[in-house]
Design a protein around this motif. Sequence first.
Motif, PDB file in Angstrom:
ATOM      1  N   GLU A  27      27.820  55.230 -11.817  1.00 49.21           N
ATOM      2  CA  GLU A  27      28.626  54.789 -12.759  1.00 49.21           C
ATOM      3  C   GLU A  27      28.394  54.690 -14.197  1.00 49.21           C
ATOM      4  O   GLU A  27      29.703  55.502 -14.909  1.00 49.21           O
TER       5      GLU A  27
ATOM      6  N   ILE B  73      24.424  47.710 -21.571  1.00 48.81           N
ATOM      7  CA  ILE B  73      25.195  46.877 -19.818  1.00 48.81           C
ATOM      8  C   ILE B  73      24.424  45.320 -20.244  1.00 48.81           C
ATOM      9  O   ILE B  73      23.060  45.360 -20.724  1.00 48.81           O
TER      10      ILE B  73
ATOM     11  N   ALA C 241      37.763  57.027 -12.639  1.00 45.70           N
ATOM     12  CA  ALA C 241      37.800  56.104 -11.417  1.00 45.70           C
ATOM     13  C   ALA C 241      38.086  56.538 -10.449  1.00 45.70           C
ATOM     14  O   ALA C 241      37.594  56.856  -9.136  1.00 45.70           O
TER      15      ALA C 241
ATOM     16  N   SER D 224      34.231  46.517 -18.319  1.00 45.36           N
ATOM     17  CA  SER D 224      34.371  45.613 -17.130  1.00 45.36           C
ATOM     18  C   SER D 224      33.038  44.941 -16.375  1.00 45.36           C
ATOM     19  O   SER D 224      32.288  45.150 -17.134  1.00 45.36           O
ATOM     20  N   SER D 225      33.448  44.822 -15.183  1.00 51.19           N
ATOM     21  CA  SER D 225      32.506  44.320 -14.964  1.00 51.19           C
ATOM     22  C   SER D 225      31.781  44.675 -13.544  1.00 51.19           C
ATOM     23  O   SER D 225      32.950  45.350 -12.268  1.00 51.19           O
ATOM     24  N   LEU D 226      30.101  45.246 -12.667  1.00 46.79           N
ATOM     25  CA  LEU D 226      30.437  46.161 -11.855  1.00 46.79           C
ATOM     26  C   LEU D 226      29.996  45.260 -10.852  1.00 46.79           C
ATOM     27  O   LEU D 226      30.502  45.325  -9.818  1.00 46.79           O
TER      28      LEU D 226
ATOM     29  N   THR E 244      26.615  43.243 -15.298  1.00 47.96           N
ATOM     30  CA  THR E 244      26.090  43.223 -14.476  1.00 47.96           C
ATOM     31  C   THR E 244      25.894  41.773 -14.466  1.00 47.96           C
ATOM     32  O   THR E 244      25.023  41.424 -12.773  1.00 47.96           O
TER      33      THR E 244
ATOM     34  N   LYS F 272      31.580  51.317 -24.187  1.00 43.06           N
ATOM     35  CA  LYS F 272      31.806  51.012 -23.017  1.00 43.06           C
ATOM     36  C   LYS F 272      30.783  50.216 -22.449  1.00 43.06           C
ATOM     37  O   LYS F 272      29.105  50.202 -22.794  1.00 43.06           O
TER      38      LYS F 272
ATOM     39  N   GLU G 229      23.363  52.042  -8.007  1.00 46.22           N
ATOM     40  CA  GLU G 229      24.964  51.778  -8.282  1.00 46.22           C
ATOM     41  C   GLU G 229      25.492  51.692  -9.682  1.00 46.22           C
ATOM     42  O   GLU G 229      26.716  52.391 -10.014  1.00 46.22           O
ATOM     43  N   LEU G 230      24.568  51.489 -10.532  1.00 46.68           N
ATOM     44  CA  LEU G 230      24.643  51.244 -11.650  1.00 46.68           C
ATOM     45  C   LEU G 230      24.115  52.271 -12.645  1.00 46.68           C
ATOM     46  O   LEU G 230      25.168  52.815 -13.558  1.00 46.68           O
TER      47      LEU G 230
ATOM     48  N   ILE H  95      29.479  46.490 -19.823  1.00 52.50           N
ATOM     49  CA  ILE H  95      29.187  46.697 -18.472  1.00 52.50           C
ATOM     50  C   ILE H  95      28.431  45.319 -18.099  1.00 52.50           C
ATOM     51  O   ILE H  95      27.259  45.783 -18.354  1.00 52.50           O
TER      52      ILE H  95
END
Length: 393
Positions: A103, A136, A113, A82-84, A31, A27, A99-100, A29
């Motif tokens: 996730e 990340i 999700a 994906s973009s958080l 930010t 994954k 929040e991170l 991500i």
Amino acid sequence: MNEACRGVYKEGVFSFFGGVILKKNIKVIATGGTIVSKDTGNGLRPEIGVETVINAAFSGDCSGAQEIRELISKDELRLDVSSLFSIDSSDMRPELWNELGEEIDRLVRGIAAEGENSKGAKTGGSDIVSYDGIVILQGTDTMAYTAGALSAMFKNLQIPVVLTGSQVPIDVSGSDGAQNVCDAVRAVLSLSEKAGDSKILWGCETDCAGADGKIDGDKNNVFIVFAGKLIDGRYATKIDTERFDAFTAVDTKHEMKVEDISCAAEDKSEEYSFLPLSLAEVVLIKVHPGLTSIQLSKMIYNGVDAVLLELFGAGGLPTLYDSLVPVIEKAVEKGVKVFAVSQCLYHKTDLNKYEVGRKLGSAGIIPMGEYSTEYALACARGANKWYKWIVNS
């Protein structure tokens, strides 16, 4: 080869079982940060999509890019992007770390999700994907703080979480972004294995003095990958605003070259846990010549829940002409947690070395050993396994 894409690929970095490469799911991500930024005419601002970053990283000639492309084309590697959120890293804060973290916890537990349980029972949403690691993308200015925060929030994290970014936007010629992304993916592939339903975690030994003064043999699975180096998230700090080699470990035994990753396999039987950071009032104070007891009192007596002091050397602060020790003693009596770390770049906080340090130890200061300021600050928020405390009412 592009100068920014210095060669660190080593044949055999990808994992084999019986000579067969097994499919990996990673994954990615986003930010925000420099890596996804464009110059808008009023300075750099995050605007580039994560898909563009991935395409730029693996379509070029950076070390490892061709091998990764081949794995993807053979369906032996899947990158799920994906973009958080998309922010300048200067705006990173505890609420966003939580929040991170939430996730990451969701991904580790295999919870979709839109709602599926960790055993795969559908409650709506897409199919569950079991991830072998997480990359990340973040801005460099607070990347070490994020690495420290995640390291504090997770215990026995079962997959590697690797943070990376760049000093130059990825769509600018000569950017270090493409190589850093390639290295981050390669690091995840090297740190994790998957054989059927059985995972083996490859965690790096730490063996360092913990906050309680005891040896910490735990293995952390949060890292920063930058300029070809893998750095344990509890020891990482940024040291340069421009050079590509922007990060180091405050104790260099906790970093290695990406090409040299060779960690021992670990049984994952220990219990996994995730504990978000508290939103306590925490203040970071750098001790300096001329800091008075009155000044320190004003900083820590006004509703503060915890204090992290950056001390001189192994652990010193003024005690002769205007001693700060009584201020600390009073704060501790009031229930304020007072942590301490050295302000030296390469350091170990040892309150037993000097008489002044022993005075601080007697006053109730909690030394943070070899850990970075960034990680110690996260621990001061109560997420650390040694010190869980109730926020002052």
